[in-house]
Design a protein around this motif. Structure first.
Motif, short mmCIF file in Angstrom:
data_model
loop_
_atom_site.label_atom_id
_atom_site.label_comp_id
_atom_site.label_asym_id
_atom_site.label_seq_id
_atom_site.Cartn_x
_atom_site.Cartn_y
_atom_site.Cartn_z
N ARG A 120 0.84 -1.20 0.00
CA ARG A 120 0.00 0.00 0.00
C ARG A 120 0.88 1.26 0.00
N ALA A 121 1.88 1.29 0.90
CA ALA A 121 2.75 2.46 1.04
C ALA A 121 3.51 2.71 -0.26
N MET A 122 3.99 1.63 -0.90
CA MET A 122 4.78 1.82 -2.11
C MET A 122 3.92 2.24 -3.29
N ILE A 123 2.70 1.69 -3.35
CA ILE A 123 1.79 2.12 -4.42
C ILE A 123 1.44 3.59 -4.24
N ASP A 124 1.17 3.97 -2.97
CA ASP A 124 0.87 5.37 -2.69
C ASP A 124 2.04 6.28 -3.04
N LEU A 125 3.25 5.77 -2.78
CA LEU A 125 4.45 6.53 -3.10
C LEU A 125 4.46 6.88 -4.59
N VAL A 126 4.17 5.88 -5.42
CA VAL A 126 4.15 6.10 -6.87
C VAL A 126 3.02 7.04 -7.25
N LEU A 127 1.84 6.82 -6.63
CA LEU A 127 0.69 7.67 -6.93
C LEU A 127 0.94 9.12 -6.54
N PHE A 128 1.48 9.30 -5.33
CA PHE A 128 1.74 10.66 -4.86
C PHE A 128 2.80 11.35 -5.71
N THR A 147 3.30 10.69 -9.11
CA THR A 147 2.95 10.85 -10.52
C THR A 147 1.46 10.89 -10.79
N GLY A 148 0.64 10.74 -9.72
CA GLY A 148 -0.80 10.52 -9.90
C GLY A 148 -1.54 11.57 -10.70
N ASP A 149 -1.30 12.85 -10.43
CA ASP A 149 -2.03 13.88 -11.16
C ASP A 149 -1.07 15.01 -11.54
N ALA A 150 -1.61 15.99 -12.24
CA ALA A 150 -0.76 17.08 -12.74
C ALA A 150 -0.04 17.78 -11.59
N PHE A 151 -0.76 18.02 -10.49
CA PHE A 151 -0.17 18.73 -9.36
C PHE A 151 1.04 17.97 -8.81
N SER A 152 0.87 16.65 -8.60
CA SER A 152 1.97 15.91 -7.99
C SER A 152 3.15 15.75 -8.97
N GLU A 184 5.04 18.91 -8.56
CA GLU A 184 5.77 18.86 -7.30
C GLU A 184 7.04 18.02 -7.43
N SER A 185 6.91 16.87 -8.11
CA SER A 185 8.06 15.99 -8.31
C SER A 185 9.15 16.69 -9.11
N LEU A 186 8.74 17.39 -10.17
CA LEU A 186 9.72 18.07 -11.01
C LEU A 186 10.37 19.24 -10.26
N LEU A 187 9.58 19.91 -9.43
CA LEU A 187 10.13 21.02 -8.64
C LEU A 187 11.21 20.52 -7.70
N LYS A 188 10.99 19.34 -7.10
CA LYS A 188 12.00 18.76 -6.22
C LYS A 188 13.19 18.25 -7.03
N GLY A 247 13.43 12.95 -7.19
CA GLY A 247 12.59 14.11 -6.89
C GLY A 247 11.17 13.66 -6.59
N GLY A 248 10.69 12.71 -7.38
CA GLY A 248 9.37 12.14 -7.14
C GLY A 248 9.28 11.48 -5.79
N LEU A 249 10.34 10.75 -5.41
CA LEU A 249 10.37 10.08 -4.11
C LEU A 249 10.23 11.11 -2.98
N LEU A 250 10.98 12.22 -3.11
CA LEU A 250 10.94 13.24 -2.06
C LEU A 250 9.58 13.93 -2.01
N ALA A 251 9.03 14.24 -3.20
CA ALA A 251 7.73 14.90 -3.24
C ALA A 251 6.65 13.98 -2.66
N ALA A 252 6.72 12.70 -3.02
CA ALA A 252 5.76 11.74 -2.50
C ALA A 252 5.94 11.58 -0.99
N GLY A 253 7.19 11.69 -0.54
CA GLY A 253 7.46 11.62 0.90
C GLY A 253 6.69 12.68 1.65
N ASP A 254 6.62 13.89 1.05
CA ASP A 254 5.85 14.98 1.66
C ASP A 254 4.39 14.59 1.83
N SER A 255 3.82 13.98 0.76
CA SER A 255 2.41 13.60 0.81
C SER A 255 2.19 12.46 1.79
N LEU A 256 3.11 11.49 1.81
CA LEU A 256 3.00 10.38 2.76
C LEU A 256 2.96 10.91 4.18
#
Lengths: 344, 306
Positions: A40-48, A50-55, A58-62, A301-310
């Protein structure tokens, strides 16, 4: 440049796959240890991530500062130098760039923006060039000097924003005044994606080109393989050390000013979330190959951005991202070595 | 005149108290490097020791258990470094940074529970027989037992390296792994044990820092002391005897950074707290200008630095 033992080596793809598998296993173990369902956590990591335009934004900003800091480590890495100084260079870049903005806030954007970026590059280059010079001329180990200079760079930013640069209008909050609009980086409309990412991509492509062909690339390669051989052919190691360390520093300096201008809008403490160290990890992971650094920076960068959402949605502390990075680094160092040892 | 003498006297002992954690880490790093292994991960070991030590001291109310937990955690992180460099033949500098990164994340994760916690410090020397000593008594009173223990450990390390058979095998492993194995010594065993002892000292140093010196836990409490230790080993020219004066230099700079503002020196406290790092850099450069450190460097270690 990939740091493995000598002797017969396994194909790169096999090693990469095995490393990825071991890392996923380690990450799963970590999630179980902190009481999260690993899948669950790892799927959420990927979703957070790349899931939508906003995230995705965020990933690219990081990814932008990570990419620039990875370049900062990879350029000297091509000469066999281990520079961990991107964090300090990033802060010096922010200081130099901010000094310029504060000095001429009324200047039009067409002058202010390029001048600010240039000043930031000079600041970073200085903080990279000094350890490069010390290494070249005096053989002072650049890993140690860059690490110590990181702390100095961060303290200097704090000293300035808590001191002479603190804007009285901030009611005690330690930060400079907001940057004028003329100093704002051009932004892709509706996204917040700024010029920093574009600069990083351009630099990575440029470096990939510069370090792959031509007489200069060959010289760096010879010096990296054997300094003595290079010097018998008249190559000047100290000069290469200074130039490559300074160039790398300039890249990190750009990361610093871009964070200050585009993400925070002013210079304040907490400029970097450990981007320097993360960039170093990325550069090492990619064996200092610039074309590989490009996608991996975006992944991390995606990992870090998703970390924020997690952190927000699963109440997983921010330090988890650092732990995962540490696990990744340990895996990358362990798996190829062990496999190659078995194979030879 | 006497006033100035008193200031220097008081500062000297304050510097020793400040430098005690650093002395332990630098000593441990010296031992490892004498066998040919450089460990930047001692910053991680120290952080781990500070975190686990504080947690144990907080939970049990006994600072000595904190010391034991700290040392054990230091050994754990050193074992990871040893596994990476000796087992997987990873680059030593990169491996140290990986261990540091992992420790950074783990301690900040686990340490959340320790923020604001209270611990009891190690016994102070005040009120013991040393207080009654003429002249130095007043200075010694400022110290806890950690400082004399650290000095004893330095002496022990000198004796160990120079007077014992195992110490000899450590030094040989550092000069040439080949010669060591040709003479029936196992360089890998020497390196493994030296790195683990180094980790133990790093963890102990961390525990002394959090439990005894600051008596608080904060994220990244070591502030690069372990990384500085790696540099100071070079300044001390891989000689455990010189660990003491070299670390005191750092301690003095930190003491000055803390005490100068109280004496009316107007300077940003942030810039002042950069002083110890600047001093270490200057010492490193001065050392390279004055001597050729490569001459004193264990020969097998040169491979890492080149």
């Amino acid at each position: 440049m990939t740091p493995t033992s000598s002797g017969r080596t396994l194909p790169f793809a096999a090693i990469a796959l095995a490393t990825a598998a071991v890392f996923l296993l380690a990450a799963a173990t970590f999630f179980i240890a902190i009481g999260q369902a690993p899948l669950r956590a790892m799927i959420d990591l990927v979703l957070f991530a790349t899931g939508d335009a906003f995230s995705r934004v965020e990933s690219l900003l990081k990814a932008a500062p990570i990419l620039l800091c990875a370049i900062a480590a990879a350029i000297p890495g091509r000469l066999g130098l281990i520079s961990v100084g991107a964090e300090g260079q990033l802060h010096l870049g922010a200081i130099f760039g901010t000094a310029l903005v504060l000095a001429m806030p009324q200047a039009p954007a067409i002058i202010l923006l390029p001048a600010t970026l240039l000043a930031a590059a000079v600041g970073g280059a200085l903080w990279g060039g000094v350890p490069g010079w010390l290494r070249g001329r005096l053989s002072v180990n650049e890993t140690i000097t860059t690490l110590v200079m990181n702390y100095l760079g961060i303290l200097m930013v704090n000293g300035l924003v808590f001191g002479p640069w603190r804007d009285p209008a901030n009611l005690g909050w330690p930060a400079t005044a907001s940057f004028p609009d003329a100093a704002r980086l051009p932004v892709l409309p509706g996204t917040g994606l700024h010029l920093g990412l574009f600069l990083g991509v351009l630099l990575a492509l440029g470096c990939a080109f510069a370090f792959s062909r031509g007489i200069r690339a060959e010289r760096v390669r010879v010096l990296a393989m054997n300094r003595k051989v290079g010097e018998t052919y008249g190559l000047n190691f100290p000069r290469f050390a200074v130039i490559l360390m300074a160039t790398g520093g300039a890249a990190a300096g750009l990361a610093g000013i871009c964070e200050a201008i585009a993400v925070q809008g002013r210079l304040q403490p907490g400029l970097s979330l450990g981007y320097g160290l993360t960039g170093f990890l990325v550069a090492w992971l990619c064996g200092h190959r610039f074309l590989l650094i490009l996608p991996v920076s975006i992944l991390v960068g995606g990992l870090l951005a998703a970390g924020d959402s997690l952190q927000l949605f699963h109440k997983i502390p921010a330090s988890s991202a650092t732990i995962l990075q540490g696990l990744l680094f340990v895996t990358v160092l362990a798996v190829p070595g062990v496999l190659n040892r078995r194979a030879s | 005149m006497t006033e100035l003498a008193i200031v220097f006297f008081v500062w000297g002992f304050a510097s020793l108290a400040n430098a005690t954690p650093l002395i332990l880490v630098t000593l441990g790093e010296t031992l490892g490097q004498r066998t040919g292994i450089i460990n930047l991960g001692c910053e991680g070991g120290m952080l781990g020791g500070a975190c686990a030590g504080f947690g144990a001291a907080m939970a049990t109310g006994n600072p000595w258990l904190g010391m034991i937990a700290g040392a054990a955690t230091g050994i754990l992180f050193a074992a990871l470094h040893a596994a990476l460099v000796l087992g997987a033949r990873a680059n030593q500098l990169a491996s140290g940074i990986a261990v540091w990164m992992l420790a950074l994340g783990l301690t900040s994760y686990i340490g959340r529970a320790f923020v604001g916690g209270r611990v009891e410090a190690l016994p102070s020397l005040a009120g013991t027989w040393v207080s009654s000593l003429p002249l130095v008594g007043r200075g010694l009173e400022q110290l806890s037992v950690a400082a004399p223990i650290a000095i004893l450990l330095v002496l022990l390390a000198v004796w160990w390296l120079e007077r014992t058979r195992t110490g000899l095998s450590w030094r040989v492993a550092g000069e040439s792994a080949l010669i060591a194995s040709e003479n029936g010594m196992s360089p890998t065993r020497a390196r493994l044990s030296a790195v683990l002892v180094g980790g133990c000292l790093a963890g102990l140093g961390g525990a002394v820092l959090s439990v005894d010196y600051t008596q608080t836990w904060a994220n990244e409490i070591t502030k690069g002391r372990g990384l500085i230790a790696v540099g100071l080993v070079i300044v001390a020219r891989w000689n455990p005897r010189l660990v003491l004066p070299v670390c005191l230099l750092f301690g003095l700079a930190e003491t000055a950074a803390v005490r100068l503002p109280a004496m009316g020196v107007e300077m940003s406290s942030y810039l002042l707290s950069g002083l110890p790092y600047a001093v270490v850099l200057a010492a490193l450069v001065a050392n390279h200008l004055a001597f050729a450190p490569a001459a004193a460097m264990p020969a097998d270690l040169k491979k890492v630095f080149d």
